[in-house]
Design a protein around this motif. Structure first.
Motif, PDB file in Angstrom:
ATOM      1  N   THR A  73      -0.556 -47.500 -18.646  1.00  0.00           N
ATOM      2  CA  THR A  73      -1.797 -47.503 -19.063  1.00  0.00           C
ATOM      3  C   THR A  73      -2.287 -46.399 -19.918  1.00  0.00           C
ATOM      4  O   THR A  73      -2.027 -45.268 -19.326  1.00  0.00           O
ATOM      5  CB  THR A  73      -2.846 -48.087 -18.238  1.00  0.00           C
ATOM      6  OG1 THR A  73      -2.869 -47.276 -17.035  1.00  0.00           O
ATOM      7  CG2 THR A  73      -2.773 -49.616 -17.903  1.00  0.00           C
ATOM      8  N   SER A  74      -3.127 -46.590 -20.948  1.00  0.00           N
ATOM      9  CA  SER A  74      -3.916 -45.370 -21.480  1.00  0.00           C
ATOM     10  C   SER A  74      -5.167 -45.470 -20.582  1.00  0.00           C
ATOM     11  O   SER A  74      -5.562 -46.265 -20.107  1.00  0.00           O
ATOM     12  CB  SER A  74      -4.311 -45.725 -23.010  1.00  0.00           C
ATOM     13  OG  SER A  74      -3.124 -45.885 -23.685  1.00  0.00           O
ATOM     14  N   PHE A 112      -6.305 -48.899 -19.574  1.00  0.00           N
ATOM     15  CA  PHE A 112      -6.325 -50.145 -20.528  1.00  0.00           C
ATOM     16  C   PHE A 112      -5.006 -50.172 -21.136  1.00  0.00           C
ATOM     17  O   PHE A 112      -4.213 -48.957 -21.510  1.00  0.00           O
ATOM     18  CB  PHE A 112      -7.381 -50.100 -21.817  1.00  0.00           C
ATOM     19  CG  PHE A 112      -7.354 -49.036 -22.686  1.00  0.00           C
ATOM     20  CD1 PHE A 112      -6.993 -49.157 -23.801  1.00  0.00           C
ATOM     21  CD2 PHE A 112      -7.837 -47.690 -22.251  1.00  0.00           C
ATOM     22  CE1 PHE A 112      -7.016 -48.016 -25.031  1.00  0.00           C
ATOM     23  CE2 PHE A 112      -7.873 -46.719 -23.056  1.00  0.00           C
ATOM     24  CZ  PHE A 112      -7.396 -46.841 -24.422  1.00  0.00           C
ATOM     25  N   PHE A 113      -4.346 -51.673 -21.341  1.00  0.00           N
ATOM     26  CA  PHE A 113      -3.090 -51.603 -22.165  1.00  0.00           C
ATOM     27  C   PHE A 113      -3.598 -51.781 -23.528  1.00  0.00           C
ATOM     28  O   PHE A 113      -4.784 -52.447 -23.842  1.00  0.00           O
ATOM     29  CB  PHE A 113      -2.576 -52.889 -21.728  1.00  0.00           C
ATOM     30  CG  PHE A 113      -1.460 -52.737 -20.278  1.00  0.00           C
ATOM     31  CD1 PHE A 113      -0.955 -51.529 -20.544  1.00  0.00           C
ATOM     32  CD2 PHE A 113      -1.666 -53.707 -19.259  1.00  0.00           C
ATOM     33  CE1 PHE A 113       0.053 -51.412 -19.249  1.00  0.00           C
ATOM     34  CE2 PHE A 113      -0.735 -53.509 -18.396  1.00  0.00           C
ATOM     35  CZ  PHE A 113       0.049 -52.459 -18.295  1.00  0.00           C
ATOM     36  N   LYS A 130       0.271 -50.848  -4.405  1.00  0.00           N
ATOM     37  CA  LYS A 130      -1.145 -50.687  -4.613  1.00  0.00           C
ATOM     38  C   LYS A 130      -1.058 -49.570  -5.619  1.00  0.00           C
ATOM     39  O   LYS A 130      -2.424 -49.308  -5.932  1.00  0.00           O
ATOM     40  CB  LYS A 130      -1.400 -50.004  -3.266  1.00  0.00           C
ATOM     41  CG  LYS A 130      -1.006 -49.040  -2.773  1.00  0.00           C
ATOM     42  CD  LYS A 130      -1.575 -48.608  -1.466  1.00  0.00           C
ATOM     43  CE  LYS A 130      -1.228 -47.313  -0.891  1.00  0.00           C
ATOM     44  NZ  LYS A 130      -1.892 -46.765   0.326  1.00  0.00           N
ATOM     45  N   TYR A 131      -0.123 -48.810  -6.017  1.00  0.00           N
ATOM     46  CA  TYR A 131      -0.395 -47.745  -7.013  1.00  0.00           C
ATOM     47  C   TYR A 131       0.028 -48.288  -8.526  1.00  0.00           C
ATOM     48  O   TYR A 131       0.171 -47.373  -9.223  1.00  0.00           O
ATOM     49  CB  TYR A 131       0.516 -46.495  -6.666  1.00  0.00           C
ATOM     50  CG  TYR A 131       0.162 -45.819  -5.310  1.00  0.00           C
ATOM     51  CD1 TYR A 131      -1.522 -45.502  -5.074  1.00  0.00           C
ATOM     52  CD2 TYR A 131       0.967 -45.859  -4.220  1.00  0.00           C
ATOM     53  CE1 TYR A 131      -1.610 -45.077  -3.976  1.00  0.00           C
ATOM     54  CE2 TYR A 131       0.465 -45.077  -3.046  1.00  0.00           C
ATOM     55  CZ  TYR A 131      -0.905 -44.647  -2.805  1.00  0.00           C
ATOM     56  OH  TYR A 131      -1.222 -44.265  -1.719  1.00  0.00           O
ATOM     57  N   ARG A 132       0.426 -49.540  -8.581  1.00  0.00           N
ATOM     58  CA  ARG A 132       0.970 -49.981  -9.817  1.00  0.00           C
ATOM     59  C   ARG A 132      -0.230 -50.866 -10.538  1.00  0.00           C
ATOM     60  O   ARG A 132      -1.192 -51.234  -9.920  1.00  0.00           O
ATOM     61  CB  ARG A 132       2.394 -51.031  -9.509  1.00  0.00           C
ATOM     62  CG  ARG A 132       3.382 -50.063  -8.932  1.00  0.00           C
ATOM     63  CD  ARG A 132       4.607 -50.694  -8.696  1.00  0.00           C
ATOM     64  NE  ARG A 132       5.549 -50.909  -9.984  1.00  0.00           N
ATOM     65  CZ  ARG A 132       6.561 -51.495 -10.010  1.00  0.00           C
ATOM     66  NH1 ARG A 132       7.332 -51.505  -9.100  1.00  0.00           N
ATOM     67  NH2 ARG A 132       7.102 -51.496 -11.284  1.00  0.00           N
ATOM     68  N   PHE A 133       0.228 -51.189 -11.606  1.00  0.00           N
ATOM     69  CA  PHE A 133      -1.097 -51.963 -12.460  1.00  0.00           C
ATOM     70  C   PHE A 133      -0.952 -53.651 -11.706  1.00  0.00           C
ATOM     71  O   PHE A 133       0.356 -54.030 -11.924  1.00  0.00           O
ATOM     72  CB  PHE A 133      -0.600 -52.353 -13.882  1.00  0.00           C
ATOM     73  CG  PHE A 133      -1.457 -52.755 -14.770  1.00  0.00           C
ATOM     74  CD1 PHE A 133      -2.702 -52.087 -15.419  1.00  0.00           C
ATOM     75  CD2 PHE A 133      -1.669 -54.241 -15.123  1.00  0.00           C
ATOM     76  CE1 PHE A 133      -3.419 -52.720 -16.148  1.00  0.00           C
ATOM     77  CE2 PHE A 133      -2.243 -54.655 -15.773  1.00  0.00           C
ATOM     78  CZ  PHE A 133      -3.489 -54.128 -16.290  1.00  0.00           C
ATOM     79  N   PRO A 134      -2.054 -54.067 -11.367  1.00  0.00           N
ATOM     80  CA  PRO A 134      -1.948 -55.431 -10.848  1.00  0.00           C
ATOM     81  C   PRO A 134      -1.592 -56.404 -11.811  1.00  0.00           C
ATOM     82  O   PRO A 134      -2.286 -56.154 -13.059  1.00  0.00           O
ATOM     83  CB  PRO A 134      -3.526 -55.616 -10.100  1.00  0.00           C
ATOM     84  CG  PRO A 134      -4.277 -54.308 -11.033  1.00  0.00           C
ATOM     85  CD  PRO A 134      -3.264 -53.533 -11.390  1.00  0.00           C
ATOM     86  N   HIS A 135      -0.989 -57.292 -11.272  1.00  0.00           N
ATOM     87  CA  HIS A 135      -0.711 -58.556 -12.332  1.00  0.00           C
ATOM     88  C   HIS A 135      -0.215 -58.061 -13.606  1.00  0.00           C
ATOM     89  O   HIS A 135      -0.157 -58.657 -14.748  1.00  0.00           O
ATOM     90  CB  HIS A 135      -1.926 -59.227 -12.765  1.00  0.00           C
ATOM     91  CG  HIS A 135      -2.889 -59.764 -11.602  1.00  0.00           C
ATOM     92  ND1 HIS A 135      -2.382 -60.747 -10.610  1.00  0.00           N
ATOM     93  CD2 HIS A 135      -4.245 -59.271 -11.234  1.00  0.00           C
ATOM     94  CE1 HIS A 135      -3.459 -60.770  -9.672  1.00  0.00           C
ATOM     95  NE2 HIS A 135      -4.367 -60.022 -10.183  1.00  0.00           N
TER      96      HIS A 135
END
Length: 300
Positions: free
Chosen positions: A165-166, A247-248, A271-276
């Motif tokens: 993500t940015s 944000f993507f 838990k440290y990754r982008f959810p969904h």
């Protein structure tokens, strides 16, 4: 810190942050917006305190706190406990340096008074592509609103933001120093090796990519955008209150997928990754296909 050269960062006026300009130019490099006025941004006043945040969100709100010397998370903290610690260090140098960077409040009452910058809302996949029927049920990627409350001397080591993500940050009070490394096949491959190494804690990442790291300073009242895939660390020279979000966006697709692949190869905890993450990519792909079909039909 001084051994890392200053970045010749692009500094722009708020009126330059238009959707048309960003779609044409993309977000290839970090940029600093010199003022938040006119960005459509709503945030608390500069004198906001951790106690104010705890009152707005709820003092029992659980969150992890980072012990800076070990870069390890300390569980069992609440927002009320953090506010008490932050505001009652006397003198501060007798206490451990602790950092709070994971207070995501999109699903709390405080979210109603915080609005990300207009250009972020216009680009953000979560804002524009995530199904509303899922959002109203409380199922959505909660990455859009973070409160970061850092004590003097806090440091977050080099990392990539979840899923590539940015990220946008605005300093309400205090100051932040960022150390940034641009994404390339070489720097991303080296980062993957570094983050997987047993010697990671003993190696300053910029030493592995000589000449690539740069430093920039973000002052109160300014806003920083770090693009997809930029490896960075953050130092806090004075107590700071910061609001930001992830944000993507469509011009970051390549880097987003590259970072996701690195996370998979290095077994980053969920838990440290982008959810969904996968669902978000599928919604974006479906939107792209609809646009391509509409364009094809218009040209028939």
């Amino acid at each position: 810190r001084d051994c890392v050269p200053l970045l010749d960062v692009e500094r722009v006026a708020p009126e330059a942050m238009t959707l048309e300009t960003l779609r044409a130019k993309g977000l290839p490099r970090p940029l600093v917006v010199t003022s938040t006025a006119g960005l459509g941004l709503s945030v608390p006043p500069p004198n906001v305190t951790p106690s104010d945040v705890a009152t707005a969100i709820g003092p029992s709100f659980p969150l992890p706190v980072i012990e800076v010397s070990t870069q390890q998370e300390m569980q069992g903290w609440t927002l009320g406990g953090w506010a008490h610690f932050f505001e009652n260090r006397n003198p501060p140098n007798k206490y451990k340096v602790l950092n709070l960077i994971s207070c995501e409040f999109s699903a709390t009452p405080l979210a109603e008074s915080v609005t990300p910058p207009r250009f972020v809302r216009q680009l953000d996949w979560v804002e524009n592509l995530w199904p509303e029927k899922l959002r109203v049920r409380g199922t959505f990627p909660r990455v859009q609103r973070y409160f970061l409350m850092s004590t003097k001397g806090s440091y977050t080591s080099f990392h990539l933001d979840p899923g590539g993500t940015s990220v946008w940050y605005t300093v309400l009070s205090g100051k932040k120093e960022f150390f940034v490394v641009p994404p390339s096949s070489h720097t991303l491959r080296t980062f993957q090796a570094w983050t997987s190494s047993r010697d990671q804690d003993d190696i300053f990442f910029p030493d592995m990519v000589p000449g690539c790291a740069r430093r920039l300073v973000l002052n109160a009242g300014e806003l920083l955008v770090i693009p997809a895939g930029w490896i960075h660390s953050v130092y806090t020279p004075e107590d700071s209150m910061v609001i930001g979000g992830n944000f993507f966006h469509s011009s970051g697709i390549l880097r987003q997928l590259q970072v996701h692949a690195i996370e998979t190869r290095t077994n980053v905890q969920p838990k440290y990754r982008f959810p969904h993450f996968r669902e978000m990519q599928m919604h974006a792909l479906a939107c792209l296909l609809r646009a391509m079909r509409a364009r094809g039909g218009a040209g028939a």
